[in-house]
Design an enzyme around this catalytic site. Structure first.
Site, PDB file in Angstrom:
ATOM      1  N   ASP A  30     -52.984 -28.879  13.319  1.00  0.00           N
ATOM      2  CA  ASP A  30     -52.250 -27.932  14.313  1.00  0.00           C
ATOM      3  C   ASP A  30     -52.782 -27.308  14.742  1.00  0.00           C
ATOM      4  OD1 ASP A  30     -50.252 -28.198  16.513  1.00  0.00           O
ATOM      5  OD2 ASP A  30     -49.312 -29.414  15.064  1.00  0.00           O
ATOM      6  N   GLY A  47     -56.552 -26.513  14.092  1.00  0.00           N
ATOM      7  CA  GLY A  47     -57.991 -27.322  15.189  1.00  0.00           C
ATOM      8  C   GLY A  47     -56.999 -27.854  16.623  1.00  0.00           C
ATOM      9  N   PHE A 105     -56.737 -31.911  18.397  1.00  0.00           N
ATOM     10  CA  PHE A 105     -57.028 -33.065  17.835  1.00  0.00           C
ATOM     11  C   PHE A 105     -57.986 -33.874  19.125  1.00  0.00           C
ATOM     12  CE2 PHE A 105     -52.483 -33.743  17.643  1.00  0.00           C
ATOM     13  CZ  PHE A 105     -52.234 -33.584  19.186  1.00  0.00           C
ATOM     14  N   HIS A 108     -45.959 -39.870  21.457  1.00  0.00           N
ATOM     15  CA  HIS A 108     -44.778 -39.351  22.899  1.00  0.00           C
ATOM     16  C   HIS A 108     -44.432 -37.769  23.856  1.00  0.00           C
ATOM     17  CE1 HIS A 108     -40.569 -37.591  20.514  1.00  0.00           C
ATOM     18  NE2 HIS A 108     -42.281 -36.625  20.456  1.00  0.00           N
TER      19      HIS A 108
END
Length: 337
Positions: free
Chosen positions: A195, A225, A227, A245
């Site tokens: 994350d 980092g 994603f 979501h």
């Protein structure tokens, strides 16, 4: 035919606010520590003497407290999920609903007309910047996400076959509670939380609490980092839990495709969310959560068929969906060997 269901729905916020008040006041934490009388609670929390008994007895009727004579004590739900000292505590998640989501839902008619999410109102950059620039707000967000980890950690540990897996990464795993709980449940696993950098100090803080005398800190790590742009950790399994979501379809596909590209042959992608049934008739929670995500971030929930479709498009072989609990569905995609 009775109008009672409509009345119960219309007044459902009574119970929600009674629950939120107990968390905000610190009442549940106090009563979990020791049973107390109404008079003791009234004095300690500075409550109005004419309101205290009605409030406490409402919590009894909601099965949150129990009353024995004049003493109130925590009911099983409260003792398990509303005591900050317990590993299953979800008070941070519930408080997030009160502070952030409840006010937004009060403006639902305006949102249904405008379609303008909170992110669009603030601009996405300002929203992310504000979330992580303020340490108190970052901690509040992490507390809220811990609730998801508590609710889904055990079923994910039990309903997926981890015995053949050596390593996994929770992509967008916040401060890492889910990673820690999965690794604790399966001592052969090594886990990575992936994350953004501002969450790393909260991970370091939490791993000390969760490890105890175990070897957990040797098997779990944090990699900072994005994603969308940075290389993903080299592990056998990636998890995207309550992540897709947050994004529109184009970015969802991009995440699923990146996972496929960076997983080794035979690797697996696990996706879970509060998905909508394919007929869009029965999943009331998923459909309402879809509106919630639209209000907050301009995204939505999605059907099981849509999720499976993104996995297949990327090249995954899909398995039968798994119900993690009453509110969340797990999709499993395997990269061909």
């Amino acid at each position: 035919m009775s109008a009672t269901p409509l009345v119960r729905t219309a007044t459902g916020f009574f119970q929600a606010q009674a629950l939120f008040a107990g968390i905000e006041l610190g009442l549940f934490a106090r009563i979990c520590g020791a049973p107390s009388t109404a008079e003791e609670i009234q004095r300690e929390f500075g409550l109005h003497p004419k309101l205290t008994s009605d409030y406490l007895d409402s919590l009894v009727a909601m099965d949150l407290l129990e009353r024995n004579g004049s003493a109130y004590k925590a009911g099983p739900l409260t003792a398990t999920y509303l005591d900050p000292r317990q590993p299953e505590y979800i008070g941070g998640f519930l408080a997030h609903n009160q502070r952030r989501l409840y006010p937004a839902w009060g403006k639902l008619p305006d949102f249904l007309r405008s379609g303008e999410s909170l992110v669009q109102q603030l601009s996405e950059a300002d929203f992310t910047e504000g979330l992580y620039a303020d340490p108190a707000r970052t901690r509040h967000f992490a507390d809220a996400m811990d609730g998801y980890a508590v609710l889904l950690g055990r079923p994910l540990a039990e309903r997926y076959a981890w015995d053949t897996v050596k390593s996994f990464t929770d992509l967008g795993g916040c401060r890492g509670l889910l990673t820690m709980r999965l690794a604790a449940a399966h001592p052969h696993l090594r886990g990575v939380t992936f994350d953004l950098p501002p969450l790393k100090p909260l991970f370091d803080e939490l791993i000390e609490k969760e490890s105890g005398e175990s070897d957990l800190r040797d098997r779990v790590s944090y990699q900072a980092g994005s994603f969308f742009t940075d290389d993903l950790p080299d592990t056998q399994v990636y998890i995207l839990g309550h992540v897709l979501h947050d994004w529109v379809d184009e970015r969802r596909r991009a995440l699923v495709n990146r996972a496929f590209e960076q997983l080794p042959p035979g690797g697996t992608l696990l996706i879970y969310d509060s998905m909508i049934d394919d007929e869009r008739r029965d999943a009331a929670f998923g459909l309402l959560m879809s509106l919630n995500m639209a209000m907050i971030s301009g995204s939505s929930e999605y059907t099981v068929a849509e999720g499976l479709g993104w996995l297949k498009e990327a090249g995954f072989e899909v398995r039968q969906p798994v119900a993690l609990n009453e509110l969340s569905t797990l999709l499993i995609g395997d990269k061909p060997v």
